[in-house]
Each structure stands twice: as structure tokens, then as C-alpha cells.
Enzyme design. Sequence first.
Site, short mmCIF file in Angstrom:
data_model
loop_
_atom_site.label_atom_id
_atom_site.label_comp_id
_atom_site.label_asym_id
_atom_site.label_seq_id
_atom_site.Cartn_x
_atom_site.Cartn_y
_atom_site.Cartn_z
N GLN A 241 -3.46 -8.25 9.47
CA GLN A 241 -2.98 -6.89 10.11
C GLN A 241 -4.09 -5.68 10.27
OE1 GLN A 241 1.10 -7.10 7.79
NE2 GLN A 241 -0.49 -6.90 5.88
N ASP B 125 1.34 -1.65 -1.92
CA ASP B 125 0.87 -0.63 -1.99
C ASP B 125 1.60 0.15 -3.59
OD1 ASP B 125 3.56 1.24 -2.42
OD2 ASP B 125 3.35 0.54 0.15
N PRO C 223 3.97 -10.99 11.36
CA PRO C 223 4.00 -11.17 9.74
C PRO C 223 4.88 -11.31 9.36
CG PRO C 223 2.37 -10.26 9.70
CD PRO C 223 2.51 -9.85 10.91
N ASP D 165 2.08 -16.52 0.87
CA ASP D 165 3.10 -16.68 1.33
C ASP D 165 4.32 -15.81 -0.11
OD1 ASP D 165 5.26 -16.92 3.53
OD2 ASP D 165 4.48 -19.13 3.48
N GLY D 166 4.79 -15.15 0.55
CA GLY D 166 5.95 -14.50 -0.47
C GLY D 166 7.16 -15.45 -0.19
N HIS E 39 10.96 4.82 -2.53
CA HIS E 39 11.27 3.62 -3.46
C HIS E 39 12.13 4.04 -4.46
CE1 HIS E 39 6.44 3.09 -2.70
NE2 HIS E 39 7.09 1.35 -2.62
N GLU F 171 2.26 -10.35 -2.47
CA GLU F 171 1.88 -9.79 -1.50
C GLU F 171 1.21 -10.42 -0.87
OE1 GLU F 171 1.23 -7.63 1.84
OE2 GLU F 171 2.14 -6.59 0.44
N ASP G 270 10.14 -5.75 0.10
CA ASP G 270 9.83 -4.30 0.08
C ASP G 270 8.12 -4.78 1.47
OD1 ASP G 270 8.55 -1.85 0.71
OD2 ASP G 270 7.23 -1.78 -0.95
#
Length: 325
Positions: free
Chosen positions: A44, A99, A176, A151-152, A75, A119, A169
Site C-alpha cells: 500500500q 498506528d 489487502p 497476515d492477521g 479509538h 499488522e 482496526d
Amino acid sequence: MSTSERPPSPSSMAEDFAVEPLSPDFGFYLRTTELLAERHSPVQHIEIVQTPLFGRAMRIDGCFMTSEQDEFFYHEPMVHLPAITHGDPRQALVVGGGDGGTAYNLLRYPNMERVVLAELDRDVIDMARTWLPKVHRGAFEDPRLELHLGDGRAFTGNCKNQFDQIVLDLTDPFGPAISLYTRDFYRACRRALKPGGVLSLHIQSPIYRSPIMARLLASLRDVFGVVRPYLQYVPLYGTLWAMAMASDSADPLSLSATEIDARLTQNGLIDLKLYSGGTHHALLNLPPFVQTLLSEPAYPIDDGNSLDDINLDPREAGKLKLIQT
């Protein structure tokens, strides 16, 4: 510095306007004064920009993700509504969230023993770590935080009865992240939760992206016994935004405002900017037009389904420009 990251240059510091479409017919703009950093990762395009209104902000593939000044609008309800509903989360998983803002809010719970941050893109973490300290607030240095790069979905699928809380999140459901918005993945999340565990995620906008919101809720309701959508205006997203909490047994509607405030005080969370016992129920109190939207038939999203008819990807909108008159 990555070879694909470029530092600010005189030309990148000129005043500009970032235009983001929310649908083929509507979008918004944000004035930016400096491009602080930029990377084209393998998956990305990531930017950190300076804005007069929101301070530093992160964009991914042309979509604003978070900013210094308004991150709490996103959040706090995403993390604390399900965490307080659970009552005592000790093991948590964040899928996405590079983040660090979600991880920071989870780590504020004194009984939290472990937060796994899964992540896909290391570049997101690196750029946030450098440029967004007011968002992650040192979460990456907390020894209770465990980073998993990759890969989550695969990581979640290998977990069983491990987590009290899972927070998805994610970027929007294109590119992706698309495989993380399916009924199949929600089943994996349910298996990864302990009994009484809670899941939360954002589900787009009831105003400009109502078809995908309805289908995401249909997917969740096919997997979990309790699914509660809630609403929050997020300034950086330019519209009313929706989130959802899902569980087999925990229900955010079962708590009174007094009970919620007591749990917040017990956990030392007395300085939140948005979430409280009063706003808890306000978030969950859906207006009639949203109730009507969610009462209409909608089909769950499965692996391999095409979402092209929903037309979410801003990269498909072509080159947009701001016309000033």
C-alpha cells in the site's frame, strides 16, 4: 529510512488539498501544508501529512486513517465500549492498528497482561512510531505489547480460546484488507475468543456506505449471539461512522451508566475525552433511519464474494480535483 520513503522537499511543503471520496457522488477535502513522509510499501501507499486542523495525519491508499487531534473519536469507542462491557480484559488481539492508538488504549487497563498487534505492513508501524507519537503514546515500548508482522487472518486462525478482546482496526474493505471482512474470518475470531470475549470493528457509514454496513452486520449476526452496532461522528472521516461490538454473551446494553462510570474509575480511566457512562448509551441509541436500514434483508459476506457493486475503492474514482470558485 526505507529507500521507498522520501523526505520532505520544498515542493512537497506547499499548501495543498487532499481530496477523499466517500462514494462516487460525495467526498471531502482537507488542507495539508506539508508532506512529512511517504512510503510505497509492498502492499500500500502510506503518507504522513501536516494539517492545520488535525495536526499530523496518516493516509493509506488515499484514505485518512488517523490524526493527532481527533484520534480519540475513533479509538475510545472502538476499545473502551467493548472492554468495559467485558469487565476485565487481560489478553487482547488487535488485527491491523499499526498506528498504535488501539494498542495504547488497551494497555491503559491495569489488569491487561498481553496485547498482540497483528499488522500486515511493517512500514505502517515504522512510520507511526516515528511520526505519530501523540497517537501511540509509547505503546510500542510497552513490554506487554507483542508484535506479529504478517497476515492477521492466518494468525487469528491459529488461535483458540486465547483472547478476552479482539479489535479489528482495519483499513476499508478493499485491497489487502478485504479478506478480513467476511463471515469466514468472523468465525475464526469467535474461535480465538475466550468464553465471554468481545469483538469490535468499524463497519463503515450508514449515510454513504449503507449497503456494506448492512452486509457486515448480517455477517456478524450469523456468527455471534450478541451484535450491537453503534454510531460515532469521526471528523477526519468526514461523516457519521459506525462500529459494532459482537459477543456470544456480553451485552453493552446490560450495563447502566453508573456501572460503566464505576468500571472506568476502577481502571483509572478518568481522563477519557469521549467515552463515559453517558456516552456509552448515546452511542448505542440508533436513530430511526439506521434502525430501518438494518431491518432490511442483507446478505452476509463470504470469502470470494465480490464487493464491486458497493464501489468503495477511491483508487477507482479516477483523478479528483478541488475546484475553488
